[in-house]
Design a protein around this motif. Sequence first.
Motif, PDB file in Angstrom:
ATOM      1  N   SER A 180       3.358 -14.639 -27.036  1.00  0.00           N
ATOM      2  CA  SER A 180       3.465 -15.085 -25.635  1.00  0.00           C
ATOM      3  C   SER A 180       4.732 -15.904 -25.423  1.00  0.00           C
ATOM      4  O   SER A 180       5.406 -15.787 -24.397  1.00  0.00           O
ATOM      5  CB  SER A 180       2.301 -15.994 -25.250  1.00  0.00           C
ATOM      6  N   LEU A 182       7.483 -15.738 -26.845  1.00  0.00           N
ATOM      7  CA  LEU A 182       8.719 -14.942 -26.850  1.00  0.00           C
ATOM      8  C   LEU A 182       8.737 -13.882 -25.741  1.00  0.00           C
ATOM      9  O   LEU A 182       9.703 -13.150 -25.596  1.00  0.00           O
ATOM     10  CB  LEU A 182       8.901 -14.275 -28.223  1.00  0.00           C
ATOM     11  N   SER A 183       7.656 -13.848 -24.958  1.00  0.00           N
ATOM     12  CA  SER A 183       7.601 -12.878 -23.853  1.00  0.00           C
ATOM     13  C   SER A 183       8.112 -13.526 -22.572  1.00  0.00           C
ATOM     14  O   SER A 183       8.295 -14.744 -22.500  1.00  0.00           O
ATOM     15  CB  SER A 183       6.165 -12.414 -23.610  1.00  0.00           C
ATOM     16  N   ALA A 184       8.246 -12.663 -21.544  1.00  0.00           N
ATOM     17  CA  ALA A 184       8.713 -13.182 -20.251  1.00  0.00           C
ATOM     18  C   ALA A 184       7.646 -14.085 -19.636  1.00  0.00           C
ATOM     19  O   ALA A 184       6.442 -13.821 -19.760  1.00  0.00           O
ATOM     20  CB  ALA A 184       8.994 -12.014 -19.316  1.00  0.00           C
ATOM     21  N   THR A 215      12.243 -15.886 -20.976  1.00  0.00           N
ATOM     22  CA  THR A 215      11.166 -16.399 -21.833  1.00  0.00           C
ATOM     23  C   THR A 215      10.920 -17.864 -21.465  1.00  0.00           C
ATOM     24  O   THR A 215      11.708 -18.487 -20.739  1.00  0.00           O
ATOM     25  CB  THR A 215      11.560 -16.337 -23.315  1.00  0.00           C
ATOM     26  N   TRP A 216       9.851 -18.420 -22.014  1.00  0.00           N
ATOM     27  CA  TRP A 216       9.526 -19.830 -21.744  1.00  0.00           C
ATOM     28  C   TRP A 216      10.699 -20.713 -22.142  1.00  0.00           C
ATOM     29  O   TRP A 216      11.068 -21.644 -21.416  1.00  0.00           O
ATOM     30  CB  TRP A 216       8.254 -20.227 -22.503  1.00  0.00           C
ATOM     31  N   ASN A 217      11.259 -20.407 -23.306  1.00  0.00           N
ATOM     32  CA  ASN A 217      12.361 -21.205 -23.816  1.00  0.00           C
ATOM     33  C   ASN A 217      13.580 -21.119 -22.897  1.00  0.00           C
ATOM     34  O   ASN A 217      14.234 -22.125 -22.611  1.00  0.00           O
ATOM     35  CB  ASN A 217      12.726 -20.693 -25.201  1.00  0.00           C
ATOM     36  N   GLU A 218      13.850 -19.920 -22.452  1.00  0.00           N
ATOM     37  CA  GLU A 218      15.019 -19.735 -21.581  1.00  0.00           C
ATOM     38  C   GLU A 218      14.857 -20.480 -20.261  1.00  0.00           C
ATOM     39  O   GLU A 218      15.799 -21.064 -19.738  1.00  0.00           O
ATOM     40  CB  GLU A 218      15.230 -18.232 -21.303  1.00  0.00           C
TER      41      GLU A 218
END
Length: 523
Positions: A180, A182-184, A215-218
Amino acid sequence: MTINRVFQVNGKPFFPIGGQVKNSSGYNLVSMELAWKGLEMMGANFAEIPLYWEQLEPVEGSFSFQIVDELIDEARKRKLKLVFLWFATWKNGKMDYAPAWVKADKKRFKRVIALDGQELPILSSHCRANLEADKKAFKALMNHLKQKDEHEQTVISVQVENEPGILGCDRDYGKEAEESFLSAVPAGIVEAIKREQESEVYQNWVENGAREAGTWNELFGWSAGEYMSAWSIASYIDEIAEAGKHEYQLPLFTNAWLRRSWNTPGAMYPSGGPTDNVLPIWKRATPHLDLIAPDNYITNPSRFRQMNEMYRRADNPLFIPESHVYEGNSRNLFYAIEQDALGLAVFGVERMFDEEGNVQPFAKTICDSLRSVAAIIPLILAYQGTGNVHAVVQEEEDLEKYIDFGDYAGLVKYTNDERGMGERLYSHMPGHQRGRGLIIQTGQQQFHLVGTGFKLLLSKKRHPKQMHSMGSQESRFAGYVSVEDGYFKDDGTWENLRYRNGDETDYGVLVRPGTVVRIHAGD
Ligand code: DGJ
């Protein structure tokens, strides 16, 4: 402002005021004895009692609702309404109340994995089996409540889970969670965030480049773990709530372990729980929850109010399911009512007693406050949201407070002295309770007061030329058509207990705990 009265009984708004029992009191009626006693002392009209998944479904698929029925029957005898608390996947950021068969099968019911690979004693919100098992049990409970209680409506609401979140790290680092992460970021979240430009989530999103997708990180950088947990946990709870409502249409909510300032998520508070900073995400994910409620134990009055404001939103009425049973909250709770709270409970009603069952000295203060509120409930329901409900709270060093009532100027003096203006240093005198209560203006010339430790002096506002001498004491400016003591019955009608005049009004009108003073002011 119209208030969304989430809590109703037979279609009529209900204002719940009372207490929550200690965590282990709901297992059987013997453990409840002290709690009932405390609730009665408080003049409570409702109780919050936990229901434990481990007790209701001791063997997978086999349910026992005996304790639910016993608690409902007992509450009915005591004329109390109930809010049940569903202690299941989460209880204070952990999984302590999951049944033994869930705890034992770690393969099927996956746990949160910390960054270092360690398993935490928390069920993972990314594990479908966890959600399905909890949901099945919750549905069975709601179905049972419908059969047992739909007609009488003793149970007014259910809290879904308790202080959810992850204690121990910012997010789950297990396989499903990692996918999750690493997903959009799911569609709709960015739109929701953009509508809340004052929020921390929005600011974080802007600082990370204000991307429409990624992604969450982005999208959220440093806070990505916490935000993903918030979305995942909120969606999990919403699915349980939706399934429960399908069985029985009761108001449902969940409660928050508060974040008191910036702190590492998962260290100082459960990460992903409905803390103030992630409310935009939680609200977006939980259309089947009627509200998200702060467990507000903050003692400092201005910070207590600030926190309430975070949860009082157009899409989220304020309700306080937990607050201190101790002295300070006997004042703060009046602020919450001024802030349009739908109701309030203090936590641990049994704490009002010592080991031998004797009433603790501090218990009088909270009981006085709750009893005062109970006496004026019909007016709270009628006047919240109008600007005519005024909290009167004597904070440290306060001697008086001025309130503008339109045609009248109000002067509140903190005292217990019926005659004279005495006890100016009241707040410093040992053994005295500080002034507190409510003044509700119900008409140009009509005022209702509850509380203790204060008196109200009213003076009609006049053009200076129209002033006539009534003597120098502020107290003597008010003329009254009548001053009564009484209370409001459950059906909203007024019950007069006595009239006051002469010495009992000349020096201002003093309040006393548990009864309402009704003033009809004259010119
Ligand atoms: C908040 C929790 O929601 C309650 O169940 C209880 O554990 C109190 N904290 C602590 O007394």
